[in-house]
Design an enzyme around this catalytic site. Structure first.
Site, mmCIF file in Angstrom:
data_model
loop_
_atom_site.group_PDB
_atom_site.id
_atom_site.type_symbol
_atom_site.label_atom_id
_atom_site.label_comp_id
_atom_site.label_asym_id
_atom_site.label_seq_id
_atom_site.Cartn_x
_atom_site.Cartn_y
_atom_site.Cartn_z
ATOM 1 N N SER A 155 1.394 2.259 23.277
ATOM 2 C CA SER A 155 1.044 0.979 23.875
ATOM 3 C C SER A 155 -0.345 1.077 24.492
ATOM 4 C CB SER A 155 2.078 0.679 24.970
ATOM 5 O OG SER A 155 1.869 -0.584 25.514
ATOM 6 N N ALA A 156 -1.137 0.001 24.401
ATOM 7 C CA ALA A 156 -2.518 0.063 24.903
ATOM 8 C C ALA A 156 -2.613 -0.030 26.419
ATOM 9 C CB ALA A 156 -3.333 -1.070 24.275
ATOM 10 N N HIS A 157 -1.675 -0.785 27.043
ATOM 11 C CA HIS A 157 -1.894 -1.080 28.473
ATOM 12 C C HIS A 157 -1.567 0.088 29.398
ATOM 13 C CE1 HIS A 157 2.310 -2.022 30.000
ATOM 14 N NE2 HIS A 157 2.540 -2.081 28.712
ATOM 15 N N ASN A 200 8.647 8.329 31.554
ATOM 16 C CA ASN A 200 7.833 7.403 32.346
ATOM 17 C C ASN A 200 8.123 7.462 33.840
ATOM 18 O OD1 ASN A 200 10.199 6.290 30.908
ATOM 19 N ND2 ASN A 200 9.924 4.542 32.254
ATOM 20 N N CYS A 230 10.084 -2.471 34.137
ATOM 21 C CA CYS A 230 10.946 -3.567 33.699
ATOM 22 C C CYS A 230 12.274 -3.579 34.436
ATOM 23 C CB CYS A 230 11.160 -3.493 32.203
ATOM 24 S SG CYS A 230 11.383 -1.846 31.630
ATOM 25 N N ALA A 263 4.768 -1.191 22.723
ATOM 26 C CA ALA A 263 5.555 -0.007 22.377
ATOM 27 C C ALA A 263 7.011 -0.413 22.156
ATOM 28 C CB ALA A 263 5.454 1.034 23.489
HETATM 29 N N1 PLP Z 1 8.183 3.531 26.529
HETATM 30 C C1 PLP Z 1 7.791 4.028 27.698
HETATM 31 C C2 PLP Z 1 7.981 5.485 27.966
HETATM 32 C C3 PLP Z 1 7.215 3.199 28.667
HETATM 33 O O1 PLP Z 1 6.843 3.700 29.846
HETATM 34 C C4 PLP Z 1 7.062 1.824 28.372
HETATM 35 C C5 PLP Z 1 6.522 0.891 29.372
HETATM 36 O O2 PLP Z 1 6.999 0.785 30.484
HETATM 37 C C6 PLP Z 1 7.482 1.352 27.117
HETATM 38 C C7 PLP Z 1 8.034 2.238 26.228
HETATM 39 C C8 PLP Z 1 7.324 -0.083 26.748
HETATM 40 O O3 PLP Z 1 5.971 -0.362 26.518
HETATM 41 P P1 PLP Z 1 5.453 -1.863 26.298
HETATM 42 O O4 PLP Z 1 5.177 -2.384 27.668
HETATM 43 O O5 PLP Z 1 4.213 -1.729 25.485
HETATM 44 O O6 PLP Z 1 6.520 -2.575 25.602
#
Ligand code: PLP
Length: 381
Positions: free
Chosen positions: A203-205, A155, A329, A75
């Site tokens: 995002s898939a995970h 998130n 992260c 993502a």
């Molecule tokens: N956007 C949101 C709202 C997320 O929660 C996350 C992952 O923590 C991301 C983007 C980033 O996703 P990816 O791990 O696929 O880069």
């Protein structure tokens, strides 16, 4: 490593790959290992067919068409493709991007980078519930605005933004809507056409698929949105993002979307039951309070301030319960969450807040084990 059962309540950070997803992926590592761009033999045809099906499955969870889906590696990458691409394409006529302060770092940091290139970035405030003021949005969007960037679901708190209304305002000024739907898909119904989203990132995970695969939705009609090439090379993904396709990963993403889409309601109600049980105990016995809107939020997420338990000091004793103090992260950092600070929590409240995020593999037993743990630390205090 802690002894005994580990309880995973960090499903907004990532999820366990569903066995059905894994089984769908496995043959594409060994038996059907063709390159999806090899047009002259059955190995290539088989891989291309699998990608075609995965594109349909991924489109379906967004209520999009397969031609509107481009596979990426995450993502984060999709968000970069959207923001950098639109800015490069529009900067001679428009220069402003409006973004919610509580967006994921993938959005915030990309916007800060664009600011260094000369873009005007307007960060929209949120209230204590984590929601924006739509009147403020109406005042800041203008005919110099390239895009409004608003996430479907946050998130950290699970707060759901009124994307349809946001899109309506943005479109009045000819601005695009970029929507990070990463946390929303598989948890609530997402219909990008109905909501008026122009670009969506997934995002898939986050929905029991593999890590390292994502997708970007780019609207094809009313209006047709185009993006410049992001990765140059062999022209894959309709020249948006070159590079040999990750066929097993893409197959996994498609399968994960299909399962999530079919079971949306079941999973949602199962997770919200667990969440309610957890909140009942923590709010009544431990003076916890919920961060963010109670009415507009994902069914699986509970962001709780546990200041009364001074939880931050006890978090190291909690290693058998996998939770988070912010986005995955940034949760290793000792800084309080930018999301909670933007919502007006003070530093002490923010650092004593925990995100519990349920997934489809959690059970009521997990909730009991967690609440027992909190009862125990209260007694020890
Ligand atoms: N956007 C949101 C709202 C997320 O929660 C996350 C992952 O923590 C991301 C983007 C980033 O996703 P990816 O791990 O696929 O880069």
């Amino acid at each position: 490593m802690p002894q005994g059962k580990l309880i995973y309540l960090d499903n907004n950070a990532t999820t366990q790959v569903d066995n059905e997803v894994l089984q769908a992926m496995l043959p594409y590592f060994t038996e059907h290992y063709g390159n999806a761009s090899s047009a002259l033999h059955p190995f290539g045809w088989r891989a291309a067919e699998a990608v075609k099906i995965a594109r349909e499955q991924t489109a379906s969870i967004l209520a999009a068409t397969p031609e509107e889906i481009y596979f990426t590696a995450s993502a984060t990458e999709s968000i970069n493709i959207a923001l950098l691409g639109l800015y490069a394409q529009c900067k001679s006529k428009r220069n402003k991007i409006v973004v919610i302060k509580t967006e994921h770092k993938a959005v915030i940091e990309t916007c800060i980078y664009l600011q260094s290139l000369g873009a005007e970035i307007f960060f929209l405030d949120v209230n204590r519930e984590g929601l924006i003021d739509l009147k403020e949005l109406e005042q800041v969007v203008d005919d110099k605005t390239i895009a409004v960037c608003a996430m479907w679901a946050n998130n950290e708190t699970g707060v759901l933004h009124p994307i349809g209304t946001i899109a309506h305002i943005a479109h009045r000024f000819g601005a695009f809507v970029i929507c990070d739907t990463t946390q929303a898909i598989g948890k609530v119904r997402v219909d990008v056409s109905e909501a008026g989203v122009d670009i969506a990132c997934v995002s898939a995970h986050k929905l029991y698929g593999p890590k390292g695969v994502g997708a970007i939705y780019v609207r094809r009609k009313n209006p047709r949105v185009t993006l410049p090439t992001y990765i140059h090379g062999g022209g894959q993904e309709n020249k948006l993002r070159a590079g040999t396709l990750n066929v097993p990963g893409i197959v996994g993403m498609g399968k994960a979307c299909e399962i999530a889409n079919t079971n949306l309601w079941n999973y949602g109600s199962q997770m919200s039951k667990l969440r309610t049980a957890l909140e009942q105990v923590l709010c009544t016995h431990h003076h916890a309070f919920v961060n963010g809107s109670m009415r507009n939020r994902l069914p699986n997420t509970s962001n709780l301030c546990l200041k009364a338990l001074a939880i931050r000091k006890k978090i190291s004793g909690m290693s058998h319960i996998a939770v988070s103090t912010g986005a995955a992260c940034s949760s290793a950092l000792s800084e309080p969450s930018h999301v909670l600070m933007a919502m007006g929590l003070n530093r002490e409240e923010a650092i004593n807040s925990i995100r519990f995020s349920f997934g489809k593999f959690n059970t009521m037993d997990d909730v009991f084990l967690v609440t027992d743990f909190f009862d125990k630390i209260k007694k020890e205090a």
